[in-house]
Design a protein around this motif. Structure first.
Motif, PDB file in Angstrom:
ATOM      1  N   ASN A 655      27.983  20.415 -42.138  1.00  0.00           N
ATOM      2  CA  ASN A 655      26.739  20.946 -42.670  1.00  0.00           C
ATOM      3  C   ASN A 655      26.283  22.161 -41.868  1.00  0.00           C
ATOM      4  O   ASN A 655      26.903  22.554 -40.872  1.00  0.00           O
ATOM      5  N   ILE A 656      25.196  22.781 -42.311  1.00  0.00           N
ATOM      6  CA  ILE A 656      24.778  24.058 -41.720  1.00  0.00           C
ATOM      7  C   ILE A 656      24.429  23.920 -40.239  1.00  0.00           C
ATOM      8  O   ILE A 656      24.902  24.707 -39.415  1.00  0.00           O
ATOM      9  N   PRO A 657      23.624  22.931 -39.822  1.00  0.00           N
ATOM     10  CA  PRO A 657      23.331  22.833 -38.376  1.00  0.00           C
ATOM     11  C   PRO A 657      24.568  22.546 -37.538  1.00  0.00           C
ATOM     12  O   PRO A 657      24.771  23.165 -36.495  1.00  0.00           O
ATOM     13  N   PHE A 658      25.407  21.608 -38.007  1.00  0.00           N
ATOM     14  CA  PHE A 658      26.600  21.277 -37.231  1.00  0.00           C
ATOM     15  C   PHE A 658      27.588  22.443 -37.223  1.00  0.00           C
ATOM     16  O   PHE A 658      28.213  22.751 -36.211  1.00  0.00           O
ATOM     17  N   GLY A 659      27.730  23.100 -38.375  1.00  0.00           N
ATOM     18  CA  GLY A 659      28.619  24.249 -38.443  1.00  0.00           C
ATOM     19  C   GLY A 659      28.201  25.348 -37.493  1.00  0.00           C
ATOM     20  O   GLY A 659      29.035  25.997 -36.852  1.00  0.00           O
ATOM     21  N   GLY A 660      26.880  25.568 -37.379  1.00  0.00           N
ATOM     22  CA  GLY A 660      26.408  26.594 -36.455  1.00  0.00           C
ATOM     23  C   GLY A 660      26.779  26.298 -35.014  1.00  0.00           C
ATOM     24  O   GLY A 660      26.952  27.220 -34.204  1.00  0.00           O
ATOM     25  N   SER A 661      26.947  25.020 -34.682  1.00  0.00           N
ATOM     26  CA  SER A 661      27.297  24.673 -33.303  1.00  0.00           C
ATOM     27  C   SER A 661      28.787  24.790 -33.032  1.00  0.00           C
ATOM     28  O   SER A 661      29.214  24.780 -31.878  1.00  0.00           O
ATOM     29  N   LEU A 662      29.599  24.910 -34.086  1.00  0.00           N
ATOM     30  CA  LEU A 662      31.039  25.011 -33.900  1.00  0.00           C
ATOM     31  C   LEU A 662      31.495  26.428 -33.571  1.00  0.00           C
ATOM     32  O   LEU A 662      32.627  26.627 -33.141  1.00  0.00           O
ATOM     33  N   THR A 663      30.655  27.398 -33.826  1.00  0.00           N
ATOM     34  CA  THR A 663      30.969  28.794 -33.493  1.00  0.00           C
ATOM     35  C   THR A 663      29.837  29.339 -32.637  1.00  0.00           C
ATOM     36  O   THR A 663      28.690  29.431 -33.089  1.00  0.00           O
ATOM     37  N   ALA A 664      30.136  29.685 -31.394  1.00  0.00           N
ATOM     38  CA  ALA A 664      29.121  30.159 -30.454  1.00  0.00           C
ATOM     39  C   ALA A 664      28.967  31.666 -30.569  1.00  0.00           C
ATOM     40  O   ALA A 664      29.943  32.420 -30.470  1.00  0.00           O
ATOM     41  N   LEU A 665      27.719  32.111 -30.805  1.00  0.00           N
ATOM     42  CA  LEU A 665      27.407  33.537 -30.855  1.00  0.00           C
ATOM     43  C   LEU A 665      27.095  34.047 -29.450  1.00  0.00           C
ATOM     44  O   LEU A 665      26.702  33.277 -28.574  1.00  0.00           O
ATOM     45  N   PRO A 666      27.260  35.337 -29.207  1.00  0.00           N
ATOM     46  CA  PRO A 666      27.030  35.857 -27.849  1.00  0.00           C
ATOM     47  C   PRO A 666      25.544  35.844 -27.484  1.00  0.00           C
ATOM     48  O   PRO A 666      24.684  36.152 -28.307  1.00  0.00           O
ATOM     49  N   LYS A 667      25.251  35.453 -26.258  1.00  0.00           N
ATOM     50  CA  LYS A 667      23.894  35.529 -25.736  1.00  0.00           C
ATOM     51  C   LYS A 667      23.963  35.688 -24.226  1.00  0.00           C
ATOM     52  O   LYS A 667      24.917  35.252 -23.573  1.00  0.00           O
ATOM     53  N   LEU A 668      22.951  36.341 -23.688  1.00  0.00           N
ATOM     54  CA  LEU A 668      22.936  36.614 -22.261  1.00  0.00           C
ATOM     55  C   LEU A 668      22.679  35.329 -21.478  1.00  0.00           C
ATOM     56  O   LEU A 668      22.015  34.418 -21.974  1.00  0.00           O
ATOM     57  N   PRO A 669      23.202  35.248 -20.259  1.00  0.00           N
ATOM     58  CA  PRO A 669      22.923  34.065 -19.435  1.00  0.00           C
ATOM     59  C   PRO A 669      21.427  33.883 -19.200  1.00  0.00           C
ATOM     60  O   PRO A 669      20.632  34.825 -19.307  1.00  0.00           O
ATOM     61  N   ALA A 670      21.050  32.649 -18.834  1.00  0.00           N
ATOM     62  CA  ALA A 670      19.624  32.302 -18.716  1.00  0.00           C
ATOM     63  C   ALA A 670      18.904  33.154 -17.675  1.00  0.00           C
ATOM     64  O   ALA A 670      17.778  33.593 -17.891  1.00  0.00           O
ATOM     65  N   ASN A 671      19.507  33.423 -16.552  1.00  0.00           N
ATOM     66  CA  ASN A 671      18.831  34.145 -15.464  1.00  0.00           C
ATOM     67  C   ASN A 671      19.225  35.615 -15.398  1.00  0.00           C
ATOM     68  O   ASN A 671      19.009  36.274 -14.373  1.00  0.00           O
ATOM     69  N   ALA A 672      19.798  36.119 -16.481  1.00  0.00           N
ATOM     70  CA  ALA A 672      20.249  37.510 -16.459  1.00  0.00           C
ATOM     71  C   ALA A 672      19.080  38.459 -16.688  1.00  0.00           C
ATOM     72  O   ALA A 672      18.081  38.112 -17.329  1.00  0.00           O
ATOM     73  N   THR A 673      19.166  39.645 -16.122  1.00  0.00           N
ATOM     74  CA  THR A 673      18.202  40.724 -16.366  1.00  0.00           C
ATOM     75  C   THR A 673      18.884  41.795 -17.181  1.00  0.00           C
ATOM     76  O   THR A 673      20.102  41.998 -17.087  1.00  0.00           O
TER      77      THR A 673
END
Length: 745
Positions: A655-673
């Motif tokens: 389903n849509i929520p589970f499918g979204g978790s199977l492909t990781a989109l790029p995002k900056l690390p939590a403590n990155a500036t």
């Protein structure tokens, strides 16, 4: 096998994950009750032995019919075996690689035998006091047994024999009837091979004895009969052709020239480089054709056939007709051929063909000695060890099940491993990094075209990639993209694939099955298509205009050059027609009116303008979003696995929520500036001022048009009288009617 939900005291628990219900397996009691769980409630009913991230040896042990697949009945049989072998099935849940001897149920004879075998293995491994046995201990003992002369597999290699004669006999059997690989990796023979070998020896000997009877007349040339028959067969067709041509020449002398080939046939090949063995030369007659002519054995012969005719003359003609023979008549040829008729009949009844390569002398030697008894003794010695080896098999099975059964159930009866946060399902091959995304739903594929034919029913966006690692190994994978968009996914793009062992592979997209990836992609899809259409249209128009301008310029230059040569002034271009300008003005005015009407309607919404804008966007994007949502709701893992040999029973939805978790989109690390200063950023343009100016101009144009179109009485959308004289007077008397004067008489 029939499997129905029989009445049972076990209370099942089901969990919902990914949109469908799956049975929960968390205790030893759950494992023990699985054989009574209706197969309709199993997530899968079969899986392949190879190509999974799972121990292949365990799957091979479970595959009792050795067809390359593990089916539900084999899983049930494994559970029943485990129930009868261990005291508590709950001990299998941790998946320990060591089997404690205390865990084996020694209250039964079968359990006692398992403990005894385990102790012997530990003693052989140099650990007589150990309290647990591992798969490595068993493998070491099996490997040592496999290297011995007799390892209980029923296969006897030549090295197992002590004397040279027996070793040669085993080699002869392998050479004539093929060999079988034993546990030690050597080629050997089995009891079945021996049983087929010796009857063939007897049959071949009996057949050969027929030729040894002088009354049969099978050897017209003695020991040279077979060689002579081969020489005759080599020229049979060509000699028959020669005598047939001679008979035709005798029938009608006019045909003699044509039967000898006309001069033009020789002229065709005379211009090329000739060789005696060339095809063109070999196709000409064997010798000069004439009525009732004899075949010369030398001299005037076709050079392409002279060598074969000479061999025929030496091995057949002269031994049978005399050394002085220099030619053969048609009658002699027919008689020579008939001399071998009985021999041909005998050869057609040959038996024991498999041992023919040994020769009749070796065949009779094997029949006269005790070789069969000697290899039989070796087979018996090997079978005596088989009992000891077979006793290890149940213990090996139990050790593998103790470690792997619980995990297998979580990838067969349910797909708990797939829906867990760790995502360590047996069919997941690794992670593909491509187009700034990490795809976790990746499966290995043997045949991409065959897999795609069924996997397309999964309604998922699939990218097939060919992968190569540093060692030159190759494999094909299919990766499901379940988040983001497909704008830059295309055949030929490269990425990096990491398998479950952490090894990296170069990956290249070779095939794509296109399906919606996300609702967000569907929302923007109409606009992207429109922009793409505009870009393509502009590019086509620009290219056409450029071609037209180039052609016009070329034509003008050529015309000017011709006019200059003729001494005439070049033609002036006609001035712009006023009518054309007027027509353009009318067109621009019409377009401006339409745009003004649209703008007036939009501005008249007032504070509802944002809602109107949102409604307009939804009107454009909503159909695409609805179609995408319907397809995304149909995404199913089943066809992807079924194409790999699985038998997925449940509707394993993505389903849509589970499918979204199977492909990781790029995002900056939590403590990155993030530093927003870009020295190479494109120059910013004041688009907001451009838009504001357009809105002001549009509003001004609309107000001006509204004012004049209503006689200067339409102000801000309301009809308001500008003076009292413009208002109608309700009480004013009607003006008297004016009577026209009578017409003059």
């Amino acid at each position: 096998m029939s499997n129905t939900s029989a009445p049972t005291a076990h209370k099942w628990t089901f969990f919902r994950s990914g949109g469908f219900d799956q049975v929960r397996i968390s205790t030893g009691a759950d494992i023990a009750a699985i054989p009574n769980l209706n197969l309709k409630l199993w997530t899968a009913l079969a899986c392949p032995v190879k190509g999974l991230e799972f121990d292949e040896r365990t799957l091979a042990i479970l595959d009792t019919d050795k067809d390359g697949r593990v089916r539900a009945p084999e899983i049930i049989a494994a559970i029943e075996f485990a129930k009868a072998s261990v005291k508590d099935l709950g001990g299998m849940i941790p998946g320990s690689a060591t089997l404690p001897l205390s865990a084996i149920d020694d209250a039964t004879p079968a359990g006692q035998a398992l403990v005894a075998v385990a102790k012997r293995i530990l003693t052989a491994a140099g650990k007589p006091t150990a309290a647990a046995v591992t798969a490595a201990d068993i493998d070491a003992v099996l490997a040592s047994i496999a290297k011995t002369q007799f390892n209980g597999d029923g296969v006897i290699p030549p090295a197992a024999a002590d004397d040279a004669d027996t070793r040669q006999t085993i080699s002869d059997i392998i050479a004539t009837h093929g060999g079988v690989m034993d546990r030690g990796g050597d080629l050997g023979i089995t009891a079945e091979k021996i049983a087929a070998f010796y009857p063939d020896l007897v049959a071949f000997d009996a057949w050969w004895k027929q030729a040894e009877n002088p009354a049969a007349g099978l050897w017209p040339l003695g020991t040279g009969t077979l060689a002579g028959m081969a020489a005759l067969d080599a020229v049979q067709a060509k000699v028959d052709d020669f005598f047939t041509r001679c008979r035709l020449a005798a029938f009608d002398p006019r045909a003699e020239t044509a039967l000898n080939r006309i001069e033009e046939d020789y002229l065709k090949i005379a211009a090329s480089d000739l060789a005696i063995t060339s095809h063109e030369v070999a196709g000409f007659p064997l010798s000069r054709v004439a009525a009732s002519a004899a075949l010369p054995l030398g001299g005037a012969l076709n050079p392409a056939w002279s060598g074969r005719i000479a061999a025929f003359a030496d091995t057949v003609v002269r031994p049978l007709l005399g050394a002085e023979k220099t030619s053969v008549s048609e009658a002699e040829w027919t008689a020579l051929s008939a001399r071998f008729t009985a021999t041909r009949g005998w050869l057609a009844t040959k038996t024991g063909i498999a041992v023919e390569k040994l020769g009749i002398a070796r065949v009779r030697e094997l029949l006269s000695d005790d070789s069969r008894a000697r290899v039989g003794v070796l087979i018996a010695k090997d079978q005596a060890v088989a009992a000891e080896f077979d006793a290890i098999a149940p213990l090996e099975k139990l050790v593998h099940l103790y470690r792997d059964l619980y995990r297998l159930l979580h990838n067969f009866v349910n797909f708990a491993d797939f829906y867990s946060p760790e995502r360590l399902a047996t069919f997941q091959a690794g992670t593909l990094y491509l187009d700034s995304r990490a795809c976790e739903l990746v499966v290995r594929v043997d045949d991409g075209a065959k897999h795609a034919a069924l996997a397309g029913l999964a309604k998922s966006y699939l990218a097939y990639c060919d992968c190569v690692n540093a060692g030159g190994q190759k494999m094909t994978i299919a990766a499901a993209y379940t988040a983001g968009d497909s704008d830059y996914l295309m055949v030929g793009r490269n990425g990096l694939f990491f398998d479950r062992k952490g090894r990296d592979w170069d990956a290249t997209i070779t095939k794509i099955i296109d399906n919606p990836i996300s609702i967000r992609q569907a929302f923007w899809a109409p606009y992207k298509k429109a922009i793409r259409f505009v870009e393509e249209t502009i590019a086509k128009r620009a290219a056409a205009a450029d071609d037209a301008a180039t052609a016009k310029l070329t034509t003008g230059v050529e015309a000017a050059a011709k006019a200059a040569e003729a001494g005439k002034a070049p033609k002036e271009n006609p001035k712009l027609d006023v009518g054309v300008i007027a027509a353009l003005g009318v067109g621009v005015g019409a377009i401006g009116g339409v745009l003004g009407g649209m703008l007036s309607g939009f501005i008249s919404l007032g504070w509802w303008m944002p809602v109107g804008l949102l409604g307009l966007m939804l009107g454009i994007s909503l159909p695409s979003m609805i179609i995408a949502a319907l397809k995304l709701r149909q995404r199913n893992l089943g066809p992807i696995l079924d194409a790999n040999g699985w038998a997925v029973n449940g509707r394993v939805k993505i389903n849509i929520p589970f499918g979204g978790s199977l492909t990781a989109l790029p995002k900056l690390p939590a403590n990155a500036t993030r530093l927003l200063t870009d020295p190479y950023a494109e120059k910013k343009r004041p688009w907001k001022w451009y838009i504001a100016l357009l809105l002001v101009l549009g509003a001004s144009g609309w107000l001006t048009w509204d004012w004049y179109s209503h006689g200067k009485k339409w102000i801000w959308g309301k009809r308001t009288p500008v003076s009292s004289s413009d208002a109608p007077k309700a009480d004013a008397p009607a003006a008297p009617a004016v009577t026209p004067p009578p017409a003059a008489k």
